[in-house]
Design an enzyme around this catalytic site. Sequence first.
Site, PDB file in Angstrom:
ATOM      1  N   ASP A   1     -16.786  11.140   4.996  1.00 28.68           N
ATOM      2  CA  ASP A   1     -18.020  10.401   4.715  1.00 28.68           C
ATOM      3  C   ASP A   1     -18.488  10.670   3.287  1.00 28.68           C
ATOM      4  O   ASP A   1     -19.659  10.936   3.043  1.00 28.68           O
ATOM      5  CB  ASP A   1     -19.106  10.774   5.722  1.00 28.68           C
ATOM      6  CG  ASP A   1     -20.236   9.740   5.764  1.00 28.68           C
ATOM      7  OD1 ASP A   1     -20.015   8.607   5.303  1.00 28.68           O
ATOM      8  OD2 ASP A   1     -21.328  10.065   6.257  1.00 28.68           O
TER       9      ASP A   1
ATOM     10  N   VAL B   1     -34.949  15.435   6.217  1.00 28.08           N
ATOM     11  CA  VAL B   1     -34.665  16.637   5.424  1.00 28.08           C
ATOM     12  C   VAL B   1     -35.969  17.048   4.750  1.00 28.08           C
ATOM     13  O   VAL B   1     -36.665  16.218   4.154  1.00 28.08           O
ATOM     14  CB  VAL B   1     -33.579  16.375   4.358  1.00 28.08           C
ATOM     15  CG1 VAL B   1     -33.359  17.626   3.518  1.00 28.08           C
ATOM     16  CG2 VAL B   1     -32.280  15.950   5.016  1.00 28.08           C
TER      17      VAL B   1
ATOM     18  N   LYS C   1     -32.487  20.515   7.199  1.00 28.97           N
ATOM     19  CA  LYS C   1     -32.036  19.284   7.853  1.00 28.97           C
ATOM     20  C   LYS C   1     -32.422  19.372   9.330  1.00 28.97           C
ATOM     21  O   LYS C   1     -31.971  20.266  10.050  1.00 28.97           O
ATOM     22  CB  LYS C   1     -30.519  19.153   7.696  1.00 28.97           C
ATOM     23  CG  LYS C   1     -29.893  17.952   8.384  1.00 28.97           C
ATOM     24  CD  LYS C   1     -28.387  17.970   8.109  1.00 28.97           C
ATOM     25  CE  LYS C   1     -27.669  16.842   8.821  1.00 28.97           C
ATOM     26  NZ  LYS C   1     -26.216  16.853   8.525  1.00 28.97           N
TER      27      LYS C   1
ATOM     28  N   GLY D   1     -29.656   8.957   9.316  1.00 32.34           N
ATOM     29  CA  GLY D   1     -29.416   8.613  10.700  1.00 32.34           C
ATOM     30  C   GLY D   1     -29.586   9.793  11.628  1.00 32.34           C
ATOM     31  O   GLY D   1     -29.881   9.636  12.817  1.00 32.34           O
TER      32      GLY D   1
END
Length: 345
Positions: free
Chosen positions: A201, A90, A104, A86
Amino acid sequence: MFYAGKRISAKVIIVIVSPIVAVLVALLVTSTIIRYKRPKTYDVVEIDVEGNNTDFTTVESLQYDLATLRSATNDFSDDSKLGEGGFGGVYKGTLSNGQRIAVKRLSINSSQGLQELKNEVILVAKLQHRNLVRLLGFCFEGQEKLLVYEYMPNKSLDNFLYDPEGQGLLDWGTRYKIIGGIARGMLYLHHDSQLRIIHRDLKASNVLLDDDMNAKISDFGMAKIFVVDQSQGNTSRVVGTYGYMAPEYAMHGNFSNKSDVYSFGVLVLKIISGKRNSAFSESGEAEDLLSYAWKHWRDGTPLEFIDPTIRDSCSIDEVMRCIHIGLLCVQCWSLFLQKRNASKE
């Protein structure tokens, strides 16, 4: 060993809801395969619990210039791309000294903002542990916002867990080692660093695997920092991944280290079963993964829950213990809420 159909004693329930033992119960998974050594404690940059007003200058020495990263990734070519999230892509890269890196790259339309990236830089740069992905540096230049990590050749756990060919490469010994690595990383975040870190997360795609299939927890953009004597928090902005979120956090924004323990429990059950939550939407076997796990546990058929690719070659004692720990972890949040509500009466 615990068997289906037996009730958990009051003594066990009290232990599980304890803030410290809830995480240590996860660590028990690895008691027969690792000798735990307390990791070195590192100083943490001063940062408030919401991740604001950070002293970002303390990590400026980690800054890369954009030209270096463009060269390393062949100008972020599609051939260098490892994956997409989202936040953006990468990319695999190689520095002039031969070192492999993963970059990233925040997309313009990403939901992850600059403050979250700064939060991730400060957290990961200071929290050094063998089961946390290592941040090498960053680059915020013009419109580009980039984080540079150590390269993980085996990518993320979900690339193996939900792929028919990849599942065959995850024998039980490897899965058991991965569960233990995640548990050690969580223990460090929750108890062994100077500040308590709530990841918020934890999921299969945020567990990276090195050459030897050692697990490393990644992606700290959504993490929250608690001061030492703080045990819970509340947020109006619920972030993370549904299916891994503790119910009270998903519905009301209440979180604590128990939120991560809940996510860990879900992750353990997915590692054992090799199933996504979405796998149950059409099968009619159960509403979701947790219902499926509880059903087999109560019916005395836990072996039916195990991924068929490892069912005939795994250690039954180890798998049963892991299933039980996974179920206790997802039950832990409910027990914690009951204890908290009772204390208010």
